[in-house]
Design an enzyme around this catalytic site. Structure first.
Site, short mmCIF file in Angstrom:
data_model
loop_
_atom_site.label_atom_id
_atom_site.label_comp_id
_atom_site.label_asym_id
_atom_site.label_seq_id
_atom_site.Cartn_x
_atom_site.Cartn_y
_atom_site.Cartn_z
N ARG A 69 0.79 -1.06 -0.05
CA ARG A 69 -0.17 0.08 -0.06
C ARG A 69 0.94 1.20 -0.03
O ARG A 69 2.00 1.30 0.66
CB ARG A 69 -0.91 0.01 1.29
CG ARG A 69 -2.17 -0.79 1.15
CD ARG A 69 -3.05 -0.78 2.41
NE ARG A 69 -2.25 -1.23 3.65
CZ ARG A 69 -1.75 -0.54 4.66
NH1 ARG A 69 -2.08 0.85 4.41
NH2 ARG A 69 -1.21 -0.96 5.63
N TYR A 197 -1.40 -3.53 -7.10
CA TYR A 197 -1.03 -4.19 -5.68
C TYR A 197 -2.62 -4.38 -4.95
O TYR A 197 -3.15 -3.39 -5.04
CB TYR A 197 -0.14 -3.64 -4.97
CG TYR A 197 0.03 -4.13 -3.48
CD1 TYR A 197 0.43 -5.47 -3.27
CD2 TYR A 197 -0.67 -3.30 -2.35
CE1 TYR A 197 0.39 -5.97 -1.77
CE2 TYR A 197 -1.03 -3.96 -1.27
CZ TYR A 197 -0.30 -5.22 -0.87
OH TYR A 197 -0.33 -5.80 0.43
N GLY A 199 -3.87 -4.04 -1.98
CA GLY A 199 -4.45 -3.09 -0.99
C GLY A 199 -4.37 -1.66 -1.69
O GLY A 199 -5.51 -1.03 -1.14
N LYS A 206 -9.33 -2.36 1.95
CA LYS A 206 -9.06 -1.07 2.89
C LYS A 206 -9.97 0.02 2.12
O LYS A 206 -10.50 1.01 3.15
CB LYS A 206 -7.70 -0.87 2.72
CG LYS A 206 -6.83 -1.89 3.26
CD LYS A 206 -7.02 -2.45 4.47
CE LYS A 206 -6.20 -3.41 4.92
NZ LYS A 206 -6.30 -3.96 6.29
N HIS A 226 -10.76 -2.05 11.66
CA HIS A 226 -9.63 -3.02 11.13
C HIS A 226 -9.46 -4.08 12.44
O HIS A 226 -8.58 -3.93 12.92
CB HIS A 226 -8.43 -2.12 11.14
CG HIS A 226 -7.44 -2.58 10.57
ND1 HIS A 226 -6.25 -2.29 10.78
CD2 HIS A 226 -7.21 -3.55 9.81
CE1 HIS A 226 -5.12 -3.07 10.00
NE2 HIS A 226 -5.81 -3.81 9.32
N SER A 248 -0.40 -3.26 12.15
CA SER A 248 0.16 -4.45 11.27
C SER A 248 1.58 -5.16 11.76
O SER A 248 2.09 -4.37 12.83
CB SER A 248 0.60 -3.81 10.01
OG SER A 248 1.39 -2.89 9.91
N CYS A 250 1.45 -7.46 14.13
CA CYS A 250 1.21 -8.07 15.47
C CYS A 250 0.61 -9.45 15.51
O CYS A 250 0.01 -9.78 16.39
CB CYS A 250 0.41 -7.13 16.00
SG CYS A 250 1.34 -5.59 16.67
N GLY A 251 0.41 -9.90 14.04
CA GLY A 251 -0.18 -11.29 14.05
C GLY A 251 -1.58 -11.39 14.16
O GLY A 251 -2.29 -12.27 14.74
N ASP A 277 -9.40 -9.53 9.31
CA ASP A 277 -8.99 -8.22 9.01
C ASP A 277 -9.93 -6.92 9.38
O ASP A 277 -9.50 -6.02 9.74
CB ASP A 277 -8.43 -8.10 7.76
CG ASP A 277 -7.44 -6.93 7.51
OD1 ASP A 277 -6.70 -6.47 8.35
OD2 ASP A 277 -7.77 -6.51 6.22
N ASN A 373 6.29 -8.59 1.90
CA ASN A 373 4.80 -8.36 2.09
C ASN A 373 4.21 -8.97 0.73
O ASN A 373 3.17 -8.91 0.16
CB ASN A 373 4.59 -6.77 1.57
CG ASN A 373 2.98 -6.60 1.95
OD1 ASN A 373 2.22 -6.94 2.76
ND2 ASN A 373 2.46 -5.77 1.26
N ARG A 375 1.73 -12.16 -0.68
CA ARG A 375 0.66 -12.30 -0.03
C ARG A 375 -0.02 -13.90 -0.80
O ARG A 375 0.27 -14.23 -1.83
CB ARG A 375 -0.50 -11.26 -0.45
CG ARG A 375 -0.11 -9.90 -0.06
CD ARG A 375 -0.77 -9.83 1.29
NE ARG A 375 -0.31 -8.45 1.90
CZ ARG A 375 -0.87 -8.04 2.94
NH1 ARG A 375 -1.92 -8.50 3.48
NH2 ARG A 375 -0.36 -6.95 3.75
N ASN A 502 -1.98 -17.88 23.18
CA ASN A 502 -2.77 -16.54 23.57
C ASN A 502 -4.07 -17.06 24.06
O ASN A 502 -5.05 -16.27 24.32
CB ASN A 502 -2.79 -15.73 22.34
CG ASN A 502 -1.16 -15.18 22.01
OD1 ASN A 502 -0.60 -14.98 22.88
ND2 ASN A 502 -0.98 -14.90 20.68
C1 OXD Z 1 -3.10 -4.27 6.10
C2 OXD Z 1 -3.38 -5.31 5.40
O1 OXD Z 1 -1.95 -3.52 5.92
O2 OXD Z 1 -4.45 -6.22 5.99
O3 OXD Z 1 -3.25 -4.15 7.32
O4 OXD Z 1 -2.83 -5.44 4.30
MN MN Z 2 -5.21 -5.02 7.64
#
Ligand code: OXD
Ligand code: MN
Length: 598
Positions: A69, A197, A199, A206, A226, A248, A250-251, A277, A373, A375, A502
């Site tokens: 992005r 791309y 995003g 988004k 989000h 982003s 953070c899993g 997401d 990045n 995907r 977790n």
């Molecule tokens: C982000 C994604 O950047 O989900 O948050 O691609």
């Molecule tokens: Mn996201």
């Protein structure tokens, strides 16, 4: 295809701007998918993968200058700049349309423009919104088919007079100098040009589901966030749902698909994925907050996905998946760093260059096969933990909202806020330390309120006020928590094992949301007592839980100064509740300092 006059008129107008040779309306059928795939393969846009190892799957590479992005080219175009606010780039709508038109004019000459009617959320659900994307990219069509619900059923629901978001996407020259991602919330429109791309180009994600939807949500009294959505089934068969927002890296996808650790699995715990997401949240007839995942697939980061971090994702992407910017093996397999198994003996890297394992560049650094990045795009229903409720037009009721960030110190493993406004404060002050994967100074703390910094389609001061208002509208609001999986010890080692473990923290969160669970009161909120988190089957070095749950008032006072500095940006639009919560927190910290033995 449609009797919606506005839609027909808009498609005609955009056709005359972009000048495609033909216009094709997508109906969403399987035959159509096969046709599009064949077209993309013939044009070299997709490479079919090994039919036994990756059935139904394809590889795609974007231009090497077009792999993420581009926030610096992403604009909110409102009549007044203050409506976009201090955290968004702004452009006057007239200027946005003019600049993008200059690039788009005639840019589809000799090409096909596809018309993709899509629904974000189950088709016809009261939560859902309809968009129509025009694009000259077959790759985008095939991704939109996975990520959203498309085609004839959507047009049927749209009807002759239904409203839709006008989403125009053109690849143009894919030149970063001639790239613009523009949002016109006042016109319910998105124009994206010069990028292929995901995003930037899959406009349902988004652009619509967060930036435009957040604007609509404020006007209509709901929340577009989000957030992942997760159901947790306990040994009695009761399923309760949480949402969680993390910046982003953070899993989020990993948490959304977590596998219970043995100690809890054997007790009968199960996890159900509703979304990884985005969450759209509305007040239900029962006075609770209900959530829907507007998407129909996963657009996840490949690098780092392995059988430890996310075995569920590995299972999800075994077939019918589009891989983008990973390493393509000469044997038509795909591979990525920190993934599973050995790399292929030779292949093509994300930049389209020949690649071999162990290759080094001139500076002696390893040459990456996959872009960090890179995907995968995979259908939601292929996920082994897919919740049977994910398609329910009513959504799922939310017991807890969880915010979190990546903090080496300060934030305890988990705390519960005292009430809704305090919860909004903890969300508005979410921060994460930069990792090596991001630009900027490593370790530097970046504020990312509700993980929405790049995605809020209007002034974030108004966004905070909307959150506060929502609290007044929800008779039975979810409880709000904050987590930090990333706290480190004095030797810089992670204190908490993370991943599936977790779930132990989620279990405490749900207990608290029901009014159960042991906790002690601290100035920042309720923190579990050291024995309150179920650690069955997990052995941690002595004193670890105490360190994870420690609240240091002095560190928090310094943090508070930083909160105030951050909020100063929103002067004039900040709801009074946030500085009030800051003051209350400061007073609670003072009170413990005064009571501490000297
Ligand atoms: C982000 C994604 O950047 O989900 O948050 O691609
Ligand atoms: Mn996201």
């Amino acid at each position: 295809m449609t009797d919606n006059a506005k839609l027909k008129e808009w498609v005609a107008e955009m056709t005359s701007l972009c000048g495609p040779e033909r216009v094709v309306w997508l109906d969403g059928s399987d035959d159509e998918r096969k046709r599009l795939e064949a077209e993309a393969v013939a044009a070299g846009e997709l490479t079919p993968l090994h039919p036994e190892k990756f059935p139904g799957s394809f590889y795609h590479r974007t231009d090497s200058r077009d792999v993420a992005r581009t926030e610096h080219l992403t604009f909110i175009c409102t009549q007044k700049q203050e409506d976009a606010g201090p955290t968004n780039l702004w452009m006057k709508p007239a200027e946005g349309y003019e600049r993008a038109s200059d690039i788009l004019e005639g840019s589809m000459t000799g090409r096909t423009m596809y018309v993709i009617p899509f629904s974000m959320g189950p088709v016809g659900s009261p939560f859902s919104k309809i968009g129509v994307q025009l694009t000259d990219s077959v790759y985008v069509c095939l991704n939109m088919r996975i990520m959203t619900r498309i085609g004839a059923p959507v047009l049927k629901v749209l009807g002759p007079a239904g409203e839709f978001t006008k989403c125009l996407h053109g690849k143009a020259e894919l030149d970063p100098e001639r790239r613009l991602i523009l949002h016109f919330p006042e016109d319910n429109a998105i124009w994206s040009v010069g990028s292929g791309y995901g995003g930037n180009a899959l406009l349902g994600k988004k652009c619509l589901s967060l930036r435009i939807a957040s604007w609509q949500a404020r006007k209509e009294g709901w929340l577009a966030e989000h957030m992942l959505i997760l159901g947790i089934e306990d040994p009695t068969g009761r399923v309760e749902y949480v949402t969680a927002a993390f910046p982003s890296a953070c899993g989020k996808t990993n948490l959304a698909m977590l596998i219970p650790p043995d100690g809890l699995k054997s007790k009968g715990y199960k996890v159900w994925t509703v979304g990884d997401d985005i969450a759209w949240l509305r007040v239900g007839p029962d006075g609770r907050l209900w959530a829907v995942n507007p998407e129909a697939g996963f657009f996840g980061v490949a690098v780092g996905t392995n059988s430890k971090s996310n075995p569920t994702a590995l299972e999800t992407i075994r077939r019918n998946t589009i891989f983008t910017n990973v390493l393509l093996g000469d044997d038509k397999t795909v591979w990525w760093e920190d993934g599973e198994g050995a790399p292929p003996a030779s292949g093509t890297d994300w930049q389209g260059k020949a690649w071999k394992p162990g290759m080094k560049d001139e500076a002696g650094k390893p040459v990456l096969g996959a872009h960090p990045n890179s995907r995968f795009t995979a259908p939601f229903n292929q996920c082994p933990s897919a919740s049977p409720m994910a398609d329910d037009p009513k959504g799922v009721p939310i017991s807890a909202i969880i915010f979190g960030g990546r903090r080496a110190r300060l934030a305890p493993l988990v705390y519960q806020t005292f009430d809704w406004d305090h919860g909004v404060y903890s969300g508005a002050t979410v921060a994460s330390e930069r990792t090596a994967a991001q630009y900027g100074k490593q370790g530097e703390v970046r504020r990312d309120p509700m993980a929405m910094l790049p995605f809020c389609g209007y002034n974030m001061g108004d966004y905070f006020a909307h959150w506060v208002q929502m609290g007044k509208r929800i008779p039975n609001p979810p409880k709000v928590f904050h987590v930090n999986w990333f706290r480190r010890d004095e030797n810089n080692k992670f204190l908490w094992p993370g991943y599936g473990e977790n779930l132990r923290v989620l279990e405490w969160i749900l207990a608290r949301a029901r009014g159960e669970g042991k906790a002690r009161q601290t100035p920042i909120g309720w923190v579990p007592t050291a024995d309150a988190v179920d650690l069955s089957g997990l052995s941690l070095p002595g004193g670890t839980m105490e360190k994870l749950l420690e609240v240091n008032p002095e560190e928090w006072k310094a943090e508070l100064d930083d909160h105030a500095k951050f909020f100063a940006k929103f002067e004039g639009r900040l709801p009074a509740e946030l500085p009030r919560q800051g003051k209350l927190l400061a007073e609670r910290l003072e009170a413990v300092a005064a009571a501490a033995p000297r």
